[in-house]
Design an enzyme around this catalytic site. Structure first.
Site, PDB file in Angstrom:
ATOM      1  N   ARG A 101       0.889  -1.100   0.078  1.00 37.84           N
ATOM      2  CA  ARG A 101       0.018   0.017  -0.003  1.00 37.84           C
ATOM      3  C   ARG A 101       0.934   1.272  -0.022  1.00 37.84           C
ATOM      4  NH1 ARG A 101      -5.522   1.324   3.424  1.00 37.84           N
ATOM      5  NH2 ARG A 101      -6.147   0.057   1.783  1.00 37.84           N
ATOM      6  N   HIS A 128      -7.193   0.623  -6.852  1.00 39.80           N
ATOM      7  CA  HIS A 128      -7.647  -0.164  -5.546  1.00 39.80           C
ATOM      8  C   HIS A 128      -8.082  -1.526  -6.088  1.00 39.80           C
ATOM      9  CE1 HIS A 128      -8.125  -1.203  -1.727  1.00 39.80           C
ATOM     10  NE2 HIS A 128      -8.727  -0.285  -1.092  1.00 39.80           N
ATOM     11  N   GLN A 131      -9.980  -4.035  -3.842  1.00 42.20           N
ATOM     12  CA  GLN A 131     -11.429  -3.420  -3.640  1.00 42.20           C
ATOM     13  C   GLN A 131     -12.334  -3.631  -4.547  1.00 42.20           C
ATOM     14  OE1 GLN A 131     -12.106  -1.889  -0.519  1.00 42.20           O
ATOM     15  NE2 GLN A 131     -14.287  -2.138  -1.472  1.00 42.20           N
ATOM     16  N   ASP A 220     -17.309   6.995  -1.949  1.00 40.90           N
ATOM     17  CA  ASP A 220     -16.128   6.816  -1.262  1.00 40.90           C
ATOM     18  C   ASP A 220     -15.670   8.255  -0.790  1.00 40.90           C
ATOM     19  OD1 ASP A 220     -13.576   6.036  -0.388  1.00 40.90           O
ATOM     20  OD2 ASP A 220     -12.449   6.415  -2.295  1.00 40.90           O
ATOM     21  N   CYS A 260     -16.416   1.426   0.093  1.00 41.73           N
ATOM     22  CA  CYS A 260     -15.455   0.805   0.295  1.00 41.73           C
ATOM     23  C   CYS A 260     -15.067   0.828   1.760  1.00 41.73           C
ATOM     24  CB  CYS A 260     -14.063   1.109  -0.682  1.00 41.73           C
ATOM     25  SG  CYS A 260     -13.759   2.891  -0.435  1.00 41.73           S
ATOM     26  N   ARG A 288     -13.610  -8.682   1.147  1.00 44.43           N
ATOM     27  CA  ARG A 288     -12.328  -8.388   0.650  1.00 44.43           C
ATOM     28  C   ARG A 288     -11.503  -9.966   0.953  1.00 44.43           C
ATOM     29  NH1 ARG A 288     -10.220  -3.292   0.637  1.00 44.43           N
ATOM     30  NH2 ARG A 288      -8.314  -4.343  -0.025  1.00 44.43           N
TER      31      ARG A 288
HETATM   32  N1   CP Z   1     -11.377  -0.436   1.756  1.00 44.27           N
HETATM   33  C1   CP Z   1     -10.096  -0.366   2.243  1.00 44.27           C
HETATM   34  O1   CP Z   1      -9.101  -0.526   1.859  1.00 44.27           O
HETATM   35  O2   CP Z   1     -10.240  -0.118   3.731  1.00 44.27           O
HETATM   36  P1   CP Z   1      -8.635   0.161   4.655  1.00 44.27           P
HETATM   37  O3   CP Z   1      -8.208   1.375   4.175  1.00 44.27           O
HETATM   38  O4   CP Z   1      -9.305  -0.024   5.820  1.00 44.27           O
HETATM   39  O5   CP Z   1      -7.753  -1.082   4.203  1.00 44.27           O
HETATM   40  N1  NVA Z   2      -9.869   6.515  -1.823  1.00 43.93           N
HETATM   41  C1  NVA Z   2      -9.657   6.293  -0.216  1.00 43.93           C
HETATM   42  C2  NVA Z   2      -9.731   4.738  -0.112  1.00 43.93           C
HETATM   43  C3  NVA Z   2      -9.464   4.343   1.067  1.00 43.93           C
HETATM   44  C4  NVA Z   2      -9.865   2.547   1.140  1.00 43.93           C
HETATM   45  C5  NVA Z   2      -8.206   6.628   0.020  1.00 43.93           C
HETATM   46  O1  NVA Z   2      -7.401   6.269  -0.904  1.00 43.93           O
HETATM   47  O2  NVA Z   2      -7.838   6.998   1.002  1.00 43.93           O
END
Ligand code: CP
Ligand code: NVA
Length: 302
Positions: A101, A128, A131, A220, A260, A288
Site C-alpha cells: 500500500r 485499488h 477493492q 467513497d 469501500c 475482501r
Molecule cells: N477499503 C479499504 O481498503 O479499507 P482500509 O483502508 O481499511 O484497508
Molecule cells: N480513496 C480512499 C480509499 C480508502 C480505502 C483513499 O485512498 O484514502
C-alpha cells in the site's frame, strides 16, 4: 513467469470470472481445512493506514496456511534511503509475494519490475484493484450478475473510481460517475477503458441524473489518504455529491448501496443510508477476505 496484480487489467475478464467463482466457493467453506500456502511467506508493506486490507490479507494468508510479515517502511532501510529496486530484489530472495500500500503508483510499478515474486497493489494513488474484486463479488451476490448492471458512483474520481472503471469495462457493467468538475477519474484510464469497452462508461455531472435507474450506488471519501491539506477546498466542492435519501430515491427500488469504507459519515454518505437495509457495506468488507484468498491462490499456486 510471475504475475503481478497492480491494477484490475493485470487479469483477463475470464480470470476475474474464475477468481470470483473461487471466492464464492471459499466463502461457502469449501476447502476450509486445506492449507495450500503452507511454507510460503507474504510481505505486507504499508505506507498508509489500513483496517480492512491489512486484516483481511493477514487473516486470509493465515487461513490458507501461509505466513504474513507486516512491514512498516519507516522500520525498513527503505525509510533510510535504500532504493525501491534493491529492496524488491532483496525481498524476492525471502518472500513468495508482497502486498504493497503506497502513495505513488509509479513506485509500485518500479518495485514490481525489480521483483521476481508477485506484487499485489493494496492501494495506490491510482488504483485499488483488490477493492474492485470485492465490489464485484458483492454485486454478484446481491444482484446475481455483473453484465448489464447499472452502477452509479457519486463522489471523487479517485483510486476506487479508477478501478471501478476497469471493472466496468472488463465485466460489461454500465458505469456512471458523478463528480464535480476538476475531480474526474484519471483521464488516461478513462480514455483507455472507453475505447476498449462495450459497456457504457459516462461522466454525468448531476448526481440526481446519474442515480436514475441505478442498480448499485457507490461512494467513497471526498478526501483520500494523503489529501488532508485539501480538506477545506474539497469539502466545499463535493457538497452536492453526497449519497443521501434524496439521491437514493432516484435509483431502482431494490438498489444496493456500496462504500469501500472507511466512511466519513455525514460527508459523502449519510447515517440513514449507510445504516439502511439497502446498504451492504459490511458484506462488501467481508468479501475482501474471500476475493483476496482466491487472488493469492491464483498468483501463487497456478
Ligand atoms: N477499503 C479499504 O481498503 O479499507 P482500509 O483502508 O481499511 O484497508
Ligand atoms: N480513496 C480512499 C480509499 C480508502 C480505502 C483513499 O485512498 O484514502
Amino acid at each position: 513467469m510471475k504475475r503481478d496484480f497492480l491494477r484490475l487489467k493485470d487479469l483477463t475478464s475470464d480470470e476475474i470470472e474464475l477468481l470470483l467463482k473461487r471466492a464464492v466457493e471459499l466463502k461457502s467453506g469449501k476447502d476450509a481445512n486445506k492449507c495450500p500456502l503452507i511454507g510460503k511467506s507474504i510481505g505486507m508493506i504499508f505506507e498508509k493506514a489500513s483496517t480492512r486490507t491489512r486484516v483481511s490479507f493477514e487473516v486470509g494468508i493465515y487461513q490458507l496456511g501461509g505466513n504474513s510479515i507486516y512491514l512498516n517502511p519507516k522500520d525498513m532501510q527503505l525509510g533510510r534511503g535504500e532504493t525501491i529496486e534493491d529492496t524488491a530484489k532483496t525481498l524476492s530472495r525471502y518472500l513468495d509475494a508482497v502486498v504493497i500500500r503506497t502513495f505513488s503508483h509509479k513506485s509500485l510499478v518500479d518495485f514490481a519490475s525489480s521483483s521476481s515474486i508477485p506484487v499485489i497493489n493494496g492501494l495506490s494513488d491510482l488504483h485499488h484493484p483488490c477493492q474492485a474484486l470485492a465490489d464485484m463479488m458483492t454485486i454478484i451476490e446481491k444482484k446475481g450478475r455483473l453484465n448489464g448492471i447499472n452502477l452509479t458512483y457519486i463522489g471523487d474520481g479517485n483510486n476506487v473510481a479508477n478501478s471501478l472503471i476497469e471493472a466496468a469495462s472488463m465485466m460489461m457493467i454500465n458505469l456512471k460517475i458523478s463528480c464535480p468538475e476538476g475531480f474526474e477519474p484519471d483521464a488516461g484510464i478513462l480514455k483507455e477503458q472507453k475505447a476498449f469497452s462495450k459497456s457504457e462508461i459516462k461522466i454525468v455531472r448531476n448526481p440526481e441524473e446519474a442515480a436514475i435507474g441505478a442498480d448499485v450506488l457507490y461512494t467513497d471519501v471526498w478526501i483520500s489518504m494523503g489529501q488532508e491539506k485539501e480538506e477545506k477546498q474539497r469539502k466545499k466542492k463535493f457538497k452536492g455529491y453526497q449519497l443521501n435519501k434524496e439521491i437514493l430515491s432516484f435509483a431502482s427500488k431494490d438498489a444496493i448501496v456500496l462504500h469501500c469504507l472507511p466512511a466519513h459519515r455525514g460527508e459523502e454518505i449519510t447515517d440513514d443510508i449507510i445504516d439502511s437495509p439497502q446498504s451492504v457495506v459490511f458484506d462488501q468488507a467481508e468479501n475482501r477476505l474471500h476475493t483476496q484468498k482466491a487472488l493469492l491462490e491464483f498468483l501463487l499456486l497456478s
